[in-house]
Write an enzyme that holds these catalytic residues in place. Structure first.
Site, short mmCIF file in Angstrom:
data_model
loop_
_atom_site.label_atom_id
_atom_site.label_comp_id
_atom_site.label_asym_id
_atom_site.label_seq_id
_atom_site.Cartn_x
_atom_site.Cartn_y
_atom_site.Cartn_z
N ASP A 107 0.89 -1.16 0.00
CA ASP A 107 0.00 0.00 0.00
C ASP A 107 0.93 1.22 0.00
OD1 ASP A 107 -2.22 1.70 0.18
OD2 ASP A 107 -2.23 1.61 2.37
N GLU A 160 -1.35 -1.52 -4.79
CA GLU A 160 -2.56 -0.75 -5.06
C GLU A 160 -2.33 0.21 -6.21
OE1 GLU A 160 -5.78 0.76 -2.12
OE2 GLU A 160 -4.29 2.34 -2.29
N ASP A 175 -2.35 1.10 7.15
CA ASP A 175 -1.59 0.86 5.93
C ASP A 175 -1.14 -0.59 5.82
OD1 ASP A 175 -1.42 3.72 4.96
OD2 ASP A 175 -0.46 3.93 6.91
#
Length: 160
Positions: free
Chosen positions: A7, A68, A141
Site C-alpha cells: 500500500d 494498489e 496501511d
C-alpha cells in the site's frame, strides 16, 4: 507461494506478506509499515523507501507482488507523492524480476469482502478473519497491504 502486498505512500508505505499454500490456505508471514521522516527532502525519502523495500523483498523472496493502483484523489500533491512512492516500489520489484499485479481499491474490497464499496473497517475485519489473526492488523496501511495481497491470492485461485 509467497505474495507481498504493498500500500504505497511517501510518509507511510504498508506491506503485508502472506503465503498461499497448496491446499489454498493463507498464512500471515509478516506485516508492517515503512516510514520516512517528513523533514527529509523527497529524493531522500524515496531512497529510504526503496532501500527498505529491497531489503524486505530480499528477505521474503516473494513469487509475486500486489500493489494498489493509483486512484485520483482530491489532493493533487498527495496523489503525486503516492505516485512517486508507487514508482519506487514498482522499480524495486522489477529490478528483482518479481511479477507485479495491480489492484484498484474497489477490486481489493470486492475480493476481500465480496462488496466493492465496503467500509474500511469491514475490510480490516475480513483481513483478520481470513488470516485468523487475534486482532485487526495495525496500522491501517499494513492492513491495507495484507488486503491487497489477499486480493491477489483470490485471483490466483480463480485461475487454477
Amino acid at each position: 507461494m509467497i505474495i507481498f502486498g504493498i500500500d504505497p505512500g511517501t510518509a507511510t508505505t504498508g506491506f503485508g506478506v502472506i503465503e498461499l499454500a497448496a491446499d489454498r490456505t493463507i498464512k500471515t508471514l509478516d506485516y508492517g509499515i515503512i516510514s520516512t521522516p517528513k523533514e527529509e527532502h523527497m529524493p531522500a525519502r524515496l531512497d529510504m523507501l526503496y532501500g527498505d523495500l529491497r531489503q524486505l523483498l530480499n528477505q521474503y523472496q516473494p513469487a509475486a507482488v500486489a500493489i494498489e493502483q493509483l486512484f485520483f484523489a482530491r489532493n493533487v500533491t498527495t496523489a503525486i507523492s503516492v505516485g512517486q512512492a508507487r514508482g519506487v516500489a514498482i522499480l524495486a520489484c522489477e529490478q528483482q524480476h518479481i511479477p507485479i499485479a495491480e489492484y484498484t481499491p474497489l477490486q481489493v474490497k470486492q475480493a476481500v469482502t465480496g462488496f466493492g464499496k465496503a467500509e474500511k473497517k469491514q475490510v480490516q475485519k475480513m483481513v483478520q478473519t481470513i488470516l485468523t489473526l487475534k486482532s485487526v492488523p495495525k496500522p491501517d496501511d499494513a492492513a491495507d497491504a495484507l488486503a491487497i495481497a489477499i486480493a491477489h491470492s483470490a485471483t490466483l485461485k480463480l485461475k487454477n
